[in-house]
Structure formats: structure tokens, C-alpha cells
Enzyme design. Structure first.
Site, PDB file in Angstrom:
ATOM      1  N   PRO A  66       0.815  -1.217   0.000  1.00 41.24           N
ATOM      2  CA  PRO A  66       0.000   0.000   0.000  1.00 41.24           C
ATOM      3  C   PRO A  66       0.849   1.267   0.000  1.00 41.24           C
ATOM      4  O   PRO A  66       1.893   1.332   0.656  1.00 41.24           O
ATOM      5  CB  PRO A  66      -0.827  -0.122   1.288  1.00 41.24           C
ATOM      6  CG  PRO A  66      -0.086  -1.087   2.141  1.00 41.24           C
ATOM      7  CD  PRO A  66       0.664  -1.995   1.222  1.00 41.24           C
ATOM      8  N   HIS A  67       0.389   2.250  -0.758  1.00 31.81           N
ATOM      9  CA  HIS A  67       1.062   3.543  -0.854  1.00 31.81           C
ATOM     10  C   HIS A  67       0.015   4.582  -1.262  1.00 31.81           C
ATOM     11  O   HIS A  67      -1.070   4.233  -1.685  1.00 31.81           O
ATOM     12  CB  HIS A  67       2.230   3.499  -1.840  1.00 31.81           C
ATOM     13  CG  HIS A  67       1.850   3.031  -3.203  1.00 31.81           C
ATOM     14  ND1 HIS A  67       1.613   1.693  -3.492  1.00 31.81           N
ATOM     15  CD2 HIS A  67       1.655   3.710  -4.352  1.00 31.81           C
ATOM     16  CE1 HIS A  67       1.296   1.580  -4.768  1.00 31.81           C
ATOM     17  NE2 HIS A  67       1.305   2.780  -5.316  1.00 31.81           N
ATOM     18  N   GLY A  68       0.364   5.836  -1.132  1.00 31.15           N
ATOM     19  CA  GLY A  68      -0.587   6.905  -1.382  1.00 31.15           C
ATOM     20  C   GLY A  68      -0.677   7.324  -2.834  1.00 31.15           C
ATOM     21  O   GLY A  68       0.067   6.854  -3.701  1.00 31.15           O
TER      22      GLY A  68
END
Length: 164
Positions: A66-68
Site C-alpha cells: 500500500p502507498h498513497g
């Protein structure tokens, strides 16, 4: 993780016994670790959820990264990784995830980090070891191939060296 990503995971950003009700909860847990280690502002967690809702960060082998979103980069204080293991698993749109490696990257280096992580994590043996490792030092070694190369190429450890 090669040169770029190798130094981004600190031992204090490793959680080995997290729990999550599902994907969004797991993303929140991962984002909170990045916040806790001072890598991101709390609002970055929402940017991570936005990314996940637009395109899944599930890689396979029980691993997600997960990352933005690009819009969330201004909420990042410094580049960092977080390693979060969910021993009981988290439902990721029908796929069981037990390991998340969350990414906070301010510049365009996130693509390099993603590529490096994907290369390491798509190895089924390494993914299995990451799911089972119970020591932060082992996790750091698994995610930094150079550390393993140094261990396996030490002539004294391979039995090829000579003591004088």
C-alpha cells in the site's frame, strides 16, 4: 531491496503481530506505522486508502504494497517503508494478505521502490520467509539482497576461505 529502498525500512517500522478486519483496516494500520515513525502526516492514510480504492496494491503470494496517491505526496515528511505482518490474514478483496510493505515516497522515486519491492516479493520463497519471519533483523535481511549476498559470499561461511 536494492540501493534506493534498502535504507528506508527502520526496525521501529516493523510490526509482526498486527490485526485487521479487512483491506481498508489493514491500510489504516500500515499508514499509522508510517505516521508513528514520523514519515508522514496523518492525512497520508486517506491518500493510501484512495490509492487502494482506485487500483489494488495486492501483489500476490499474500503480499500487498500500500502507498498513497500522487496528490498525497505533500503529506510525506520523508521517504520510508513500513513492514506490517497480519498473522491471521486480512481479506484483500477476496485474497488473503499476511504481509504489507507500506511506502511513503515524496518524489518520483516511488516507482523505483515499487519495482525493487516487487522483484523481491514476487519470489515465492522470499514471500514465504517474510510471512514466517519472527525477527526484525531477518526481515531486514530478506528485503535487502545485498545483506544476503554478503552472508553467502563470505569465504569463511562458505567453507572456501583459509585461516592462516
Amino acid at each position: 531491496m536494492a540501493d534506493r529502498a534498502a535504507g528506508l525500512l527502520a526496525p521501529e517500522a516493523i510490526r509482526l503481530d498486527a490485526r485487521a478486519a479487512g483491506r481498508d483496516d489493514a491500510v489504516r494500520v500500515c499508514g499509522q506505522v508510517l505516521v508513528d515513525v514520523g514519515a508522514a502526516e496523518p492525512g497520508y492514510i486517506d491518500a493510501m486508502l484512495d490509492r487502494e480504492r482506485s487500483i489494488s496494491t495486492y501483489l500476490g503470494e499474500g503480499v500487498a504494497i500500500p502507498h498513497g496517491t500522487n496528490e498525497g505526496r505533500d503529506l510525506i515528511r520523508r521517504d520510508a517503508l513500513a513492514f506490517v505482518r497480519f498473522p491471521e490474514g486480512a481479506d484483500w478483496n477476496g485474497e488473503p494478505v499476511t504481509v504489507c510493505i507500506a511506502i511513503a515516497a515524496r518524489g518520483d522515486g516511488h516507482m523505483e521502490i515499487l519495482t525493487e519491492l516487487a522483484q523481491v516479493l514476487m519470489d515465492p520463497d522470499k514471500a514465504r520467509e517474510l510471512r514466517e519471519a519472527d525477527d526484525p533483523g531477518r526481515i531486514l535481511a530478506l528485503l535487502d539482497p545485498r545483506a544476503e549476498e554478503e552472508q553467502t559470499t563470505d569465504p569463511l561461511q562458505t567453507g572456501q576461505g583459509h585461516a592462516v
